[in-house]
Design a protein around this motif. Structure first.
Motif, PDB file in Angstrom:
ATOM      1  N   LEU A  61      27.698   0.782  64.419  1.00  2.83           N
ATOM      2  CA  LEU A  61      26.387   0.938  63.783  1.00  2.83           C
ATOM      3  C   LEU A  61      26.336   2.184  62.899  1.00  2.83           C
ATOM      4  O   LEU A  61      25.691   2.181  61.846  1.00  2.83           O
ATOM      5  N   SER A  62      27.050   3.233  63.310  1.00  2.00           N
ATOM      6  CA  SER A  62      27.007   4.446  62.481  1.00  2.00           C
ATOM      7  C   SER A  62      27.687   4.183  61.137  1.00  2.00           C
ATOM      8  O   SER A  62      27.345   4.807  60.132  1.00  2.00           O
ATOM      9  N   VAL A  63      28.648   3.248  61.141  1.00  2.00           N
ATOM     10  CA  VAL A  63      29.286   2.874  59.873  1.00  2.00           C
ATOM     11  C   VAL A  63      28.255   2.213  58.950  1.00  2.00           C
ATOM     12  O   VAL A  63      28.199   2.491  57.742  1.00  2.00           O
ATOM     13  N   VAL A  64      27.427   1.339  59.522  1.00  2.00           N
ATOM     14  CA  VAL A  64      26.423   0.662  58.711  1.00  2.00           C
ATOM     15  C   VAL A  64      25.418   1.677  58.152  1.00  2.00           C
ATOM     16  O   VAL A  64      25.028   1.606  56.979  1.00  2.00           O
ATOM     17  N   MET A  74      22.750  -4.769  51.759  1.00  2.00           N
ATOM     18  CA  MET A  74      23.251  -5.496  52.929  1.00  2.00           C
ATOM     19  C   MET A  74      22.214  -6.472  53.475  1.00  2.00           C
ATOM     20  O   MET A  74      21.016  -6.209  53.451  1.00  2.00           O
ATOM     21  N   LEU A  75      22.738  -7.592  53.955  1.00  2.00           N
ATOM     22  CA  LEU A  75      21.920  -8.555  54.679  1.00  2.00           C
ATOM     23  C   LEU A  75      22.602  -8.759  56.020  1.00  2.00           C
ATOM     24  O   LEU A  75      23.755  -9.158  56.083  1.00  2.00           O
ATOM     25  N   LEU A  76      21.891  -8.431  57.108  1.00  2.00           N
ATOM     26  CA  LEU A  76      22.563  -8.505  58.398  1.00  2.00           C
ATOM     27  C   LEU A  76      21.747  -9.269  59.427  1.00  2.00           C
ATOM     28  O   LEU A  76      20.515  -9.167  59.464  1.00  2.00           O
ATOM     29  N   ALA A  77      22.449 -10.037  60.224  1.00  2.00           N
ATOM     30  CA  ALA A  77      21.824 -10.719  61.356  1.00  2.00           C
ATOM     31  C   ALA A  77      22.096  -9.874  62.582  1.00  2.00           C
ATOM     32  O   ALA A  77      23.210  -9.396  62.769  1.00  2.00           O
ATOM     33  N   THR A  78      21.088  -9.643  63.383  1.00  2.00           N
ATOM     34  CA  THR A  78      21.311  -8.773  64.534  1.00  2.00           C
ATOM     35  C   THR A  78      20.375  -9.091  65.684  1.00  2.00           C
ATOM     36  O   THR A  78      19.288  -9.630  65.510  1.00  2.00           O
TER      37      THR A  78
END
Ligand SMILES: Nc1ncnc2c1ncn2[C@@H]1O[C@H](COP(=O)(O)OP(=O)(O)OP(=O)(O)O)[C@@H](O)[C@H]1O
Ligand SMILES: [Mg+2]
Lengths: 260, 328
Positions: free
Chosen positions: A189-192, A202-206
Motif C-alpha cells: 500500500l505504501s507503494v501505491v 489509478m483505478l483500483l478495486a479493493t
C-alpha cells in the motif's frame, strides 16, 4: 506526465459510458456503469464480492469484451472493434491480485520484457530504467531472483514495477493486497501512496476500506451492476446517501475492515 | 523450555521482522532458507544449546530403524534373485536354452557386428530426434493459432496429428520403404535408411506435438492474460511467456519419447538396413544361434537405462522445485 500539454481535469483519462457486460450464462454483471477517472487521481472501486469489480477492470483492459456502452481512454473510444487492442493495452498497466509474474524469468527479465519486446527499448536502457524502479520499491537486490524465491509482498511489488515499466497512462490495480499476509499489506500500500504522490492515474478495486478512504480521491460503490454511489471518500464513507451503501459499510465495519 | 526462553525467542523474531520491513529486504531469512531448505529461522540458536536426551534417543532410534530396513531389503533382494535363477536354471529346457541364447562364443562373434550396426541406430536417433522436435513443436504451435485466416492451417495440423497418432508405426515404415520407391519419382531417394528415418519422423512428430500441446495447455491462462495486458501480441506472448514454460515442463515426457525412438530405430531393419538388430539377425541366420539377439538386446538396454535414469532425475528435480516454490 502532462507532456502532451493537456490541462488536468479537462478530459478524464478514463471514461466509462453505460457499460454493460453479461457472461455466457446470461448473468448480468455490469448493467449500466458510468465512471470517470480524471488525470492524476485515484479512484477506488468498492463493493461486495462478486459485484463485478474485477470484471470492470478486465473490460477496461480489453481482456473482456463489453456488450454495450463504450470505454474511452484519453477521449478516444477503445471499445471500437477497429481499434488495435494491443496498442491500447500498451498504454494501460495492470496489476493482478495473484501477481501473475512469469515464473521462468528473473525479476529483471519480468520487468524488461514488455519495454524490450513491445516498445523496442534497447536492453541496457530498459534494464537501467527497471533497476531504477526496483530500487525505488526496495527490490534492487532481488533483480536476479526468480519470482518463486520472493515473498508475496515482494512479488506484488515486482508486479507493480512490471506494470509501471512501460510508462502507462493509467494503472489498474485489482485487489493487489488480497493475497497477502497482513504484515505485507503495508509495504504494498505504501507503494501505491508513493505512486499517487508522483501523479499516477489509478483505478483500483479493493476491500481495504481504510486504505480506500486514505488514498482515493474518489470512491465508487459498485452494486447490482451499476455505480450506486460515487464521490469523495469522506462523503461515501461518512455520509452515504444510499441505504445499500450504508448496509455494505456496516457489514464491512463489523468484519473489522474499516479501521482507519 | 522455560517461559523466559519462549518470550526471548518471540522478541527476537519480532525484531527481525521489523528490520526486514524497514529495509524492504527479507534477504537474510530468505537466503538461509534457500541453503538449508528449512523455513527461515525465527530466532537465533542460543550459543549453549545442547541436544536434549529426547532428541538423542529419537536419533538413535531412527538410525537403528534405518539399519534394520537396509538389512531386510538386502536379504529379500538376494532371496528373490536366488529363487529366480533356480527357477530358470532348474527348468527342463534350460540346457538347450543356454546353448542357443547364452553362448559365449557367438556373443564374442556378434558383439563387434552389433556395435557396428548400432552406429546406424545412433545416427538415426540423433538426426530424427532433432527433426521430430522441430516438426512436433511446429505442429503444436500451428494448432494454437487463432483467427479465421489460420483455420486451414489448424485443420491440416489436426488431421495430420490424428492420422499419424492412429497409424501403426510398422505400417508407416512399410509404406514408406516399399511404396515410395514404387512411385519411381525422380530425385526422391529409394534408400531404405532415409525412407525409414522419414517414417520415424512422421510418426513421432505426431506424438511429440501432442506432448508439446499438453505443455502449452498446462500453462495457466492468467499467464497469457498477464502477457497480453503488457501489450504483447498473441505471437509474442506465446514466444516469450507460454512456450518457454511449456517446453520446460515437457522435457521429461519428451525424453521418454526419445527412449522409445531409440528402440524403434531398430525397425528400419525391415527395409534391409544393417543396424544392430539386422546385424544380429544375419549372424543368427548363419549359425541358427540366438545369442546375437541377446547381445543386441543388452546393448539397447545399456543405452536406454542412463537416459531413463536421467529423465527420472529431471522429473524428481522439477517436482522438488515446485514443492519448494510453494503453491504458486
Ligand atoms: N469468465 C466468467 N464467466 C462467467 N461468469 C463470470 C466470469 N468472470 C466473472 N464472472 C461472474 O461475474 C461476477 C462478478 O465477478 P468479479 O470477479 O468481477 O467480482 P468482484 O467484484 O471482483 O469480486 P471479488 O471482490 O470477490 O474479487 C461474479 O458473479 C462471477 O461469478
Ligand atoms: Mg475481483
Amino acid at each position: 506526465m502532462t507532456a502532451t500539454g493537456r490541462t488536468a481535469g479537462a478530459e478524464p483519462v478514463l471514461r466509462l459510458e453505460a457499460v454493460r457486460k453479461t457472461f455466457g450464462d446470461g448473468r448480468v454483471v455490469l448493467a449500466d456503469v458510468h465512471l470517470s477517472v480524471p488525470e492524476h487521481s485515484v479512484t477506488a472501486l468498492i463493493g461486495a464480492s462478486g459485484s463485478g469489480k474485477s470484471t470492470l477492470l478486465r473490460c477496461v483492459n480489453l481482456l473482456e469484451r463489453i456488450d454495450d456502452g463504450a470505454v474511452f481512454l484519453d477521449g478516444a473510444e477503445i471499445t471500437d472493434p477497429r481499434v488495435d487492442e494491443d496498442a491500447v493495452r500498451r498504454r494501460i498497466g495492470v496489476v493482478f491480485q495473484s501477481y501473475n509474474l512469469f515464473p521462468h524469468l528473473t525479476v529483471l527479465e519480468n520487468v524488461t520484457l514488455a519495454p524490450r519486446r513491445v516498445h523496442g527499448v534497447p536492453r541496457a536502457e530498459a534494464e537501467a530504467r527497471a533497476l531504477e524502479l526496483l530500487e525505488r520499491l526496495g527490490l534492487a537486490d532481488r533483480a536476479g531472483a526468480y519470482p518463486d524465491r520472493l515473498s508475496g509482498g515482494q512479488q506484488q511489488r515486482v508486479a507493480i514495477v512490471r506494470a509501471l515499466a512501460t510508462g502507462p497512462r493509467l494503472l489498474l490495480l485489482d485487489e493487489i493486497t488480497a493475497a497477502l499476509d497482513p504484515e505485507l499489506v503495508g509495504e504494498v500500500l505504501s507503494v501505491v501512496r508513493d505512486l499517487k504522490e508522483r501523479g499516477m492515474t489509478m483505478l483500483l478495486a479493493t476491500h481495504e476500506m481504510g486504505f480506500a478512504r486514505e488514498v482515493a480521491d474518489q470512491v465508487c460503490f459498485l452494486d447490482g451492476g451499476a455505480v450506486l454511489e460515487q464521490g469523495p471518500p469522506e462523503r461515501v464513507f461518512g455520509a452515504p446517501t444510499e441505504e445499500r451503501t450504508r448496509r455494505f459499510l456496516s457489514r464491512v465495519i463489523a468484519s473489522g475492515r474499516l479501521a482507519g | 523450555m522455560s517461559a523466559e526462553e519462549v518470550s526471548a525467542k518471540d522478541m527476537s523474531a519480532e525484531n527481525m521482522r521489523a528490520e526486514d520491513v524497514g529495509t524492504g529486504a527479507v534477504g537474510t531469512a530468505g537466503a538461509s532458507a534457500e541453503r538449508t531448505g528449512l523455513p527461515p529461522a525465527k530466532a537465533a540458536d542460543p550459543a549453549d544449546y545442547r541436544p536434549s536426551p529426547r532428541r538423542l534417543a529419537r536419533e538413535a532410534f531412527r538410525r537403528r530403524r534405518a539399519r534394520r530396513s537396509a538389512l531386510i531389503a538386502t536379504a529379500s533382494t538376494l532371496l528373490t534373485a536366488v529363487a529366480l535363477v533356480a527357477l530358470v536354471v532348474g527348468s527342463p529346457g534350460w540346457p538347450a536354452v543356454r546353448r542357443s541364447f547364452f553362448s559365449a562364443e557367438y556373443a564374442r562373434q556378434a558383439l563387434p557386428e552389433v556395435l557396428k550396426g548400432l552406429r546406424i541406430n545412433l545416427e538415426l536417433m540423433a538426426v530424427c530426434g532433432v527433426l521430430i522436435l522441430v516438426l512436433g513443436l511446429l505442429l503444436a504451435v500451428l494448432r494454437t493459432l487463432r483467427g479465421p485466416v489460420f483455420l486451414p492451417v489448424r485443420l491440416l495440423a489436426t488431421v495430420y496429428v490424428d492420422f499419424f497418432l492412429g497409424l501403426p508405426m510398422i505400417i508407416c515404415l512399410l509404406v514408406m520403404i516399399t511404396g515410395v520407391p514404387a512411385l519411381r519419382l525422380t530425385g526422391v531417394t529409394t534408400d531404405p535408411l532415409w525412407l525409414g528415418g522419414a517414417a520415424l519422423v512422421l510418426t513421432y512428430a505426431a506424438y511429440v506435438s501432442e506432448v508439446f500441446r499438453a505443455g502449452i495447455e498446462s500453462v495457466h491462462p492468467s499467464q497469457l492474460a498477464a502477457a497480453r495486458s503488457l501489450g504483447l501480441s498473441h505471437t509474442q506472448a506465446m514466444r516469450f511467456v507460454v512456450l518457454p514454460q511449456a517446453v520446460r515442463r515437457v522435457v521429461p515426457p519428451l525424453l521418454n519419447n526419445l527412449v522409445s525412438l531409440q528402440k524403434d530405430t531398430g525397425l528400419v531393419s525391415i527395409g534391409g538396413v544393417i543396424d544392430a538388430v539386422y546385424a544380429a539377425k544375419i549372424i543368427n541366420g548363419r549359425s541358427f544361434n540366438s545369442t546375437p539377439y541377446l547381445v543386441a538386446a543388452l546393448v539397447f538396454v545399456a543405452l536406454t537405462v542412463p537416459l531413463t535414469r536421467f529423465t527420472g532425475w529431471l522429473t524428481a528435480r522439477a517436482d522438488r522445485r515446485r514443492y519448494e516454490g510453494g503453491l504458486s
